[in-house]
Design an enzyme around this catalytic site. Structure first.
Site, mmCIF file in Angstrom:
data_model
loop_
_atom_site.group_PDB
_atom_site.id
_atom_site.type_symbol
_atom_site.label_atom_id
_atom_site.label_comp_id
_atom_site.label_asym_id
_atom_site.label_seq_id
_atom_site.Cartn_x
_atom_site.Cartn_y
_atom_site.Cartn_z
ATOM 1 N N THR A 17 0.833 -1.202 0.000
ATOM 2 C CA THR A 17 0.000 0.000 0.000
ATOM 3 C C THR A 17 0.871 1.256 0.000
ATOM 4 O OG1 THR A 17 -1.552 -1.260 1.380
ATOM 5 C CG2 THR A 17 -1.963 1.093 1.143
ATOM 6 N N SER A 112 6.123 3.856 8.703
ATOM 7 C CA SER A 112 4.960 4.618 9.150
ATOM 8 C C SER A 112 4.452 4.221 10.526
ATOM 9 C CB SER A 112 3.874 4.498 8.100
ATOM 10 O OG SER A 112 2.844 5.388 8.364
ATOM 11 N N HIS A 113 3.239 3.673 10.608
ATOM 12 C CA HIS A 113 2.628 3.367 11.903
ATOM 13 C C HIS A 113 3.122 2.039 12.476
ATOM 14 C CE1 HIS A 113 0.397 1.213 8.905
ATOM 15 N NE2 HIS A 113 -0.127 0.441 9.834
ATOM 16 N N LYS A 125 10.218 3.942 0.578
ATOM 17 C CA LYS A 125 9.187 4.360 -0.360
ATOM 18 C C LYS A 125 9.784 5.352 -1.353
ATOM 19 C CE LYS A 125 5.855 7.186 1.017
ATOM 20 N NZ LYS A 125 4.575 7.783 1.408
ATOM 21 N N ASP A 276 1.590 9.830 13.675
ATOM 22 C CA ASP A 276 2.219 8.505 13.601
ATOM 23 C C ASP A 276 3.725 8.589 13.370
ATOM 24 O OD1 ASP A 276 2.156 9.362 10.960
ATOM 25 O OD2 ASP A 276 1.861 7.332 10.169
ATOM 26 N N ASP A 278 5.792 8.514 10.839
ATOM 27 C CA ASP A 278 6.358 9.402 9.825
ATOM 28 C C ASP A 278 5.590 10.705 9.688
ATOM 29 O OD1 ASP A 278 4.213 7.954 8.777
ATOM 30 O OD2 ASP A 278 4.943 8.148 6.722
ATOM 31 N N ASP A 280 2.437 11.499 8.935
ATOM 32 C CA ASP A 280 1.403 11.780 7.940
ATOM 33 C C ASP A 280 -0.008 11.476 8.439
ATOM 34 O OD1 ASP A 280 1.731 9.055 7.855
ATOM 35 O OD2 ASP A 280 2.073 8.920 5.695
ATOM 36 N N ARG A 281 -0.121 10.815 9.600
ATOM 37 C CA ARG A 281 -1.460 10.536 10.135
ATOM 38 C C ARG A 281 -1.776 11.470 11.290
ATOM 39 N NH1 ARG A 281 -2.739 4.099 10.301
ATOM 40 N NH2 ARG A 281 -1.693 3.542 8.367
ATOM 41 N N GLU A 363 -9.898 6.587 6.240
ATOM 42 C CA GLU A 363 -10.399 6.208 7.562
ATOM 43 C C GLU A 363 -9.277 5.876 8.538
ATOM 44 O OE1 GLU A 363 -9.805 2.922 8.583
ATOM 45 O OE2 GLU A 363 -8.820 2.643 6.652
ATOM 46 N N LYS A 375 -0.528 12.565 2.786
ATOM 47 C CA LYS A 375 -1.356 12.965 3.909
ATOM 48 C C LYS A 375 -0.458 13.673 4.920
ATOM 49 C CE LYS A 375 -1.396 8.229 5.829
ATOM 50 N NZ LYS A 375 -0.918 7.257 4.841
ATOM 51 N N ARG A 495 -8.944 -6.520 7.442
ATOM 52 C CA ARG A 495 -9.611 -5.314 7.915
ATOM 53 C C ARG A 495 -11.087 -5.395 7.539
ATOM 54 N NH1 ARG A 495 -5.213 -2.665 9.532
ATOM 55 N NH2 ARG A 495 -3.509 -2.107 8.127
HETATM 56 C C1 VG1 Z 1 -2.874 1.259 5.785
HETATM 57 C C2 VG1 Z 1 -4.130 2.093 5.776
HETATM 58 C C3 VG1 Z 1 -4.169 2.987 4.553
HETATM 59 C C4 VG1 Z 1 -2.897 3.844 4.517
HETATM 60 C C5 VG1 Z 1 -1.673 2.956 4.591
HETATM 61 C C6 VG1 Z 1 -0.386 3.733 4.681
HETATM 62 O O1 VG1 Z 1 -2.840 0.414 4.667
HETATM 63 O O2 VG1 Z 1 -5.271 1.266 5.810
HETATM 64 O O3 VG1 Z 1 -5.322 3.779 4.592
HETATM 65 O O4 VG1 Z 1 -2.850 4.603 3.341
HETATM 66 O O5 VG1 Z 1 -1.738 2.117 5.744
HETATM 67 O O6 VG1 Z 1 -0.416 4.622 5.752
HETATM 68 P P1 VG1 Z 1 -3.248 -1.147 4.723
HETATM 69 O O7 VG1 Z 1 -2.961 -1.690 3.361
HETATM 70 O O8 VG1 Z 1 -2.453 -1.759 5.808
HETATM 71 O O9 VG1 Z 1 -4.707 -1.158 5.071
HETATM 72 V V1 VG1 Z 1 1.003 4.951 6.591
HETATM 73 O O10 VG1 Z 1 0.714 6.321 7.567
HETATM 74 O O11 VG1 Z 1 1.225 3.474 7.325
HETATM 75 O O12 VG1 Z 1 2.100 5.267 5.355
HETATM 76 CO CO CO Z 2 2.323 7.209 8.194
#
Ligand code: VG1
Ligand code: CO
Length: 542
Positions: A17, A112-113, A125, A276, A278, A280-281, A363, A375, A495
């Protein structure tokens, strides 16, 4: 001295993603990072003469990886690499730098998270010249390159100093170390009414920002406490740590428990927020009220015109398909377009570039606008503060008024983590196969109205993304979405997204899990989650 190192393709280097995410030790294995980075260079036609932005969220291996990437950029002829001091850059700040400096692209080091540390997760990335995550066509090309790679190039040279701002050379390439915060802060000052927010904070309004020991700390300190005058100490967990203090840097009620407890206490501040790994959240909490990301997007869309950067109004909004339709109601009422895209910020890029969407959101606590192509957690916090400064109402008051005007989309996401991949895949495949037969049938008392395997045709370039989640609509307007995560590093994460609309005026103040009980039961009836996975409850409810 350029060294050309023979290598062989490594399995599984498929971007998900948001970039390639693996266990840190996997990335640290000999050649793993190098193979992936060389594959990026190959997929984008090389980096000769190009300018790249480089930085990450400060997690374990961030500093080492930055050195390797800089040496590989130099070995392949890049002209300049712009690096955040100490190789730190939040994702939105990196996006801004790419755009501001007219760079050809950038590499962001982050998972990220996901938790960080030697035993946790790392990620890489690639973002393009528009500052946004590479679109699918490019991530597929990168993956194809990883499967054919025979060699990579790297400079055999001592590490460069990434701690001192200024310009230095790495071979023939310029390494420019920049303050990671300055340009980002300047952008925020252009978009928001800092004077009004400062006046709000001076009037006794209290805020708490939890940076979760991740990259946003220095940004939040400089902007909220520095430029806006929030009381010292308003930003907590402000020092980025390689392991994020052992926590999940994921701003939701589960992982940001401390902030939730503070905001629901008797002496709670007026406004709470978190971001989060990085940056962006964002998570938004008022005194005694948690704002779901879907609702936050809707409130921001309805009120953005109160901030100087958006006084002209919005051309359109976009949300990921699983995100609730709360923002759709705002768009319909205010007369702007609303798009539903697959999950992941890369799908918003074309709409933003074409000027067809001004605000976007997911979401999963991601919200942003056309100011960058990612984001942006702190941006969302500042827009909220600008709105609060303009309206001088509480967060709870704003939410109540919003629901009274537009109705309320009850919404929740249930995550089942680290499932056996074969079991999770079979669950999805079986339900996918049954979709055509579902309309008209009963699911624990709800009648299925529509059932689709979500596919998206990009309205700008016509590219098609298939199999982006199973979407089931019920009579009466409830909705269920199931998809597998593309960011996890262990097994599969299922999910389950649940939504039900309450038009009001009654029934706007229910507990979301109770309000969604019929949809939760329908999900179980349709997918047999408990029976197939042996899990009787989700691991995380947001
Ligand atoms: C998750 C979230 C998605 C977001 C992605 C990257 O992806 O659901 O909405 O864009 O993380 O966010 P997934 O495929 O695990 O549902 V971040 O802030 O982790 O770059
Ligand atoms: Co992030």
């Amino acid at each position: 001295m350029i060294r050309t190192v023979p290598t062989a393709p490594i399995d599984g280097q498929k971007p998900g993603t948001s970039g390639l995410r693996k266990k840190t030790r996997v990335f640290m294995a000999p050649g793993y990072l190098e193979n992936f980075v060389q594959s990026i260079w190959n997929a984008i036609g090389g980096v000769s003469g190009k300018t790249l932005v480089l930085g990450g969220d400060g997690r374990f291996f961030n500093d080492r990886a930055a050195q390797v990437i800089a040496k590989m950029a130099a070995a392949s002829g890049a002209a300049r690499v712009i690096v955040g001091q100490n190789a730190l850059l939040s994702t939105p700040a990196a996006s801004n730098l790419i755009r501001l400096r007219g760079a050809d692209g950038g590499i962001i080091l982050s998972a990220s998270h996901n938790p960080g540390g030697e035993a946790e997760d790392f990620g890489v990335k690639y973002n393009g010249a528009n500052g946004g995550p590479a679109p699918e066509a490019i991530t597929e090309r990168i993956f194809a390159e990883t499967r054919a790679l025979q060699e990579y190039r790297i400079l055999d040279i001592a590490d460069c100093d990434l701690a001192t701002p200024g310009e230095a050379r790495l071979g023939d390439m310029v390494v420019e170390v920049v303050d990671p915060v300055a340009d980002y802060r300047a952008l925020m000052e252009k978009l928001f009414d800092f004077k009004a927010i400062r006046a709000l904070l001076e009037s006794g309004f209290q805020l708490r920002f939890d940076a979760m020991h991740a990259v946003t700390g220095p940004y939040a300190r400089a902007i909220l406490e520095g430029a806006l005058g929030a009381a010292p100490g308003s930003v907590v967990n402000a020092v980025p740590l390689p392991d994020f203090g052992g926590g999940h840097p994921d701003p939701n009620p589960v992982w940001a428990r401390d902030l939730m407890d503070t905001m629901f206490a008797a002496d709670a501040p007026d406004f709470g927020a978190a971001s989060d790994g990085d940056g962006d959240r964002n998570m938004i909490v008022g005194r005694g009220v948690y704002v779901t990301p879907s609702d936050s997007l809707a409130v921001l869309a309805a009120n953005a015109h109160l901030a100087p950067g958006y006084t002209r109004g919005l051309t359109g909004v976009a949300r990921s398909m699983p995100t609730s339709a709360a923002v759709d109601r705002v768009a319909a009422a205010r007369g702007f377009d609303c798009f539903a895209t697959p999950t992941g910020w890369k799908f918003f890029g074309n709409l933003l570039d074409a000027g067809r969407a001004t605000l976007c959101g997911e979401e999963s606590a991601g919200t942003g606008s056309d100011h960058v192509r990612e984001k942006d957690g702190l941006w969302a916090v500042l827009l909220w503060l600008n709105i609060l400064a303009a309206r001088r109402e509480s967060v709870a008051g704003i939410m109540a008024a919003h629901w009274a005007e537009f109705g309320r989309n009850y919404y929740s996401r249930h995550d089942y983590e680290a499932l056996d991949t074969a079991i999770a895949t079979a669950l999805m495949e079986d339900l996918r196969a049954r979709l055509p037969d579902l309309p008209g049938t009963d699911a624990a008392g709800l009648t299925v109205q529509s059932a689709e395997d979500f596919a998206y045709t990009d309205p700008v370039d016509g590219s098609v993304a298939r199999a982006q989640g199973l979407q089931i609509g019920f009579e009466g307007g409830a909705r269920l979405v199931l998809r597998l995560s593309g960011t996890g590093t262990e097994g599969a994460t299922l999910r389950v997204y649940l939504e039900r609309f309450a038009p009001g005026p009654d029934g706007l103040d229910d507990d979301p899990q109770a309000a969604l009980a019929p949809v939760i039961a329908a999900a179980e009836a349709l997918a047999g989650i408990a029976a197939r996975t042996g899990r009787t409850a989700p691991d995380v409810i947001t």
